[in-house]
Every structure is written in C-alpha cells, then in structure tokens.
Design a protein around this motif. Sequence first.
Motif, PDB file in Angstrom:
ATOM      1  N   ARG A  99       0.833  -1.202   0.000  1.00  0.00           N
ATOM      2  CA  ARG A  99       0.000   0.000   0.000  1.00  0.00           C
ATOM      3  C   ARG A  99       0.872   1.258   0.000  1.00  0.00           C
ATOM      4  O   ARG A  99       0.567   2.239  -0.675  1.00  0.00           O
ATOM      5  CB  ARG A  99      -0.943   0.000   1.203  1.00  0.00           C
ATOM      6  CG  ARG A  99      -1.994  -1.095   1.161  1.00  0.00           C
ATOM      7  CD  ARG A  99      -3.095  -0.833   2.172  1.00  0.00           C
ATOM      8  NE  ARG A  99      -2.589  -0.744   3.529  1.00  0.00           N
ATOM      9  CZ  ARG A  99      -2.429  -1.792   4.336  1.00  0.00           C
ATOM     10  NH1 ARG A  99      -2.728  -3.006   3.904  1.00  0.00           N
ATOM     11  NH2 ARG A  99      -1.973  -1.641   5.558  1.00  0.00           N
ATOM     12  N   PRO A 157      -0.578   6.183   2.848  1.00  0.00           N
ATOM     13  CA  PRO A 157      -1.242   5.072   2.166  1.00  0.00           C
ATOM     14  C   PRO A 157      -2.726   5.038   2.476  1.00  0.00           C
ATOM     15  O   PRO A 157      -3.155   5.401   3.567  1.00  0.00           O
ATOM     16  CB  PRO A 157      -0.542   3.827   2.728  1.00  0.00           C
ATOM     17  CG  PRO A 157      -0.039   4.265   4.066  1.00  0.00           C
ATOM     18  CD  PRO A 157       0.337   5.716   3.905  1.00  0.00           C
ATOM     19  N   ASP A 166      -5.791   3.318   3.654  1.00  0.00           N
ATOM     20  CA  ASP A 166      -5.887   2.186   4.570  1.00  0.00           C
ATOM     21  C   ASP A 166      -7.313   1.863   4.965  1.00  0.00           C
ATOM     22  O   ASP A 166      -7.542   1.223   5.975  1.00  0.00           O
ATOM     23  CB  ASP A 166      -5.085   2.499   5.841  1.00  0.00           C
ATOM     24  CG  ASP A 166      -4.383   1.267   6.386  1.00  0.00           C
ATOM     25  OD1 ASP A 166      -4.261   0.286   5.644  1.00  0.00           O
ATOM     26  OD2 ASP A 166      -3.963   1.322   7.557  1.00  0.00           O
TER      27      ASP A 166
END
Length: 376
Positions: free
Chosen positions: A308, A320, A322
Amino acid sequence: MVYVLGMQNDSGGHNLSFGDSRDSSVAGLSRTAHNVVAVCLGSILVLGSLYNFLVLLIFVKFEAVRTPINMILLNISVSDLLVCIFGTPFSFAASVSGGWLIGQQGCKWYGFCNSLFGIVSLISLSMLSYERYLTVLRYTKVDASNYKNAWICVVGSWIYSLFWTIPPLVGWSSYGLESSGTTCSVVWHSKSPNNVSYIVCLFLFCLVLPVLIMIFSYGHIVRVIRGMCRINLTAAQKREHHLLFMVVCMVTCYLFCWLPYGLVSLITTFGKPGAVSPTVSIIPSILAKSSTFINPLIYIFMNKQFYRCFLSLVKCESEPHDSDFTINSRHSKDLHVKENGRVQQSFNQDFARKDTMSSAEKQQKLTLVVHYIDYR
C-alpha cells in the motif's frame, strides 16, 4: 555467507594467479560463458539495487511501516543493497573483461564483504521467522513502540556475521581467487584441518541453523493459524491461505538460492579434486546473488502494508490508503493466541453491553483483530 565456489587447489588442481586470471583458457570459462555470467550479474545488479532502494525510500517516506518487526526487514534490504554496491559490480566488471581486476587485496576485500553481508541477510531472515513465531505464539499483542528486541536482532546479526567472516582474514581459512577467475571467496578446496574445520562450522551455523529455525518457526505458525479456522470465520481462512502462500514462497526461495551453494561447497571441500568444474561452480554463485532482488519481492512487496505504501509512493501520495483495514475499536472481537496454541476469544465490554442489538447488526459490527499484523 560467501557466494561463489569451486576453486581448484594444491591437492590436485591449480591456484590462479592474479596475472593470468584474464586468460579464459586458464581461468576455465570460455568467452561465451563470461558473457552469459555478465548478463546475469548485470540483471541482478540492476534489479537488486532498484528493489532495495525502493524499500529504503518507503521507510524514509512512510512512518506507518517503521514498526519493530519491519526493522528486521530493513536490515535485510540494507545488507542486500550493500552486496549490490560492494560485491556485484566487481564480479560483473571481471566477467565483462574476462578476469579479476582489483588485485589480491581487492580479492580479500571482496570475499570478506560478500561473506559479511550475505550472512547478515541469512541470519536476519531466520530472526524474522523466530520473531514472528514469538509474536503469534507467545504474546497477546504486538507492542509497536518497543524497538528493543528489533535492535537486538539487527545488531546481533552483524556481530554474528563478523564472528564468522573475520577468521579467514586472521588465519582460520582464507579468501582467494576462484577457478572462474572473476570472483573471490573462501578457499573451499583445501583439505587441511584448519580449512575443513572452518567450512564445516560455516555450513552448520550459517546455513543449516537458519534453515532449521525457519522450519521450526513457520511450521508452528501455520499450525496455530490453521487452528483459528475452527471458528469458521472467512477472514481467518483468507489469512491462513495468505500465510501458507507466503511461507511456501519464503522457504522455497531460501532453499532455491542457498541449497545449491551449500551442496556444491561441500562437494568442493570433501570431494575429489576437480569434481566441480568452474562452469558448474558459477551457477550457485548466481543463484545466491539473486537473493538480493528476490528477498525484497518475497519479504517486502508481498507484505500488504508495504505494498500500500509502494502504491502511494508511485501515486505521489503522502499517506497510504488504509480504509480496507480500518478497525472499529469499540465494537471489536480480540483473537488472542496463547503459548499452547489455543485460540481464546474475548469480547470487549462495550460490545457486551450492546445485548439489545439484532443478530444482523452484531454481524455487521463484528470485526476480527489478529495480533500478528505483519502478515497482512
């Protein structure tokens, strides 16, 4: 662990001098063989440098990946990158030119550096497997703020590697030019008690021992994760399948890179002189060096957390995305793995107080939390 084998010696073969190593007929490799080796080493150099540099860049840019257990992954990438800097370029240049280029002292330096960085990588891989074993089987939660054990593993891997790579510099075995004429390593060929004792110890403590640790650790982890599927949760089943795939890749690639090296080194040490030709001996060298770009792929980019961050790096994002892994901390179900491998379930108090909720609502609110997040 050093990367190349197969030098012939005084017990029936010959030692190459640094003056005649550029003669392919003396070195034992044809011009075509040198070109093939150069192409392989050039590819390994480019891929290994690129992948490990990306790993370091991800660590620098994203704070989310700077967890204790990921410090061991960083240590692996650093050691692999150092191989690409201090080792592979010299063997690549030697293959292109057909002979060793930087003299006797450079040969010793090359052998020492490749041995040092290679053993650091191998020991770190085994430490990583054992740390994951402790995380899954011994602790109920991962303390993301405690870096003590991680630093012990990192420093310990370098001390352990130095312990096994300095002796050839001070008289217990030695580093020398190999029969290919383009690489240097431990002098595997000598039958003297001094050399044989070192090689046996190196094989046992720097190859066999890491393999046994990995098999023990990952074997127990798989057994425990399989037990989690008894609760019939799809998330646990998916996690088990992902874990099994990673374990198979880890062990397979480890053996693929290092087992040929170990076998050929033993044949060179204990077999008849000349039993391993220069052409055959260079193959385990290339396989072992290939670990410098295989390790980042298996141990880093198969890790969803790193993946990621990698995607965010490519997209020039600061953090990133998430959302798929967001956990509702107030309505969660903790899955605790005890030392005996049993799975114990505990509901938090907030969830217990919601006894008036419908079954459908509870099912939507229920989230599985497993405290070995490094496998995601």
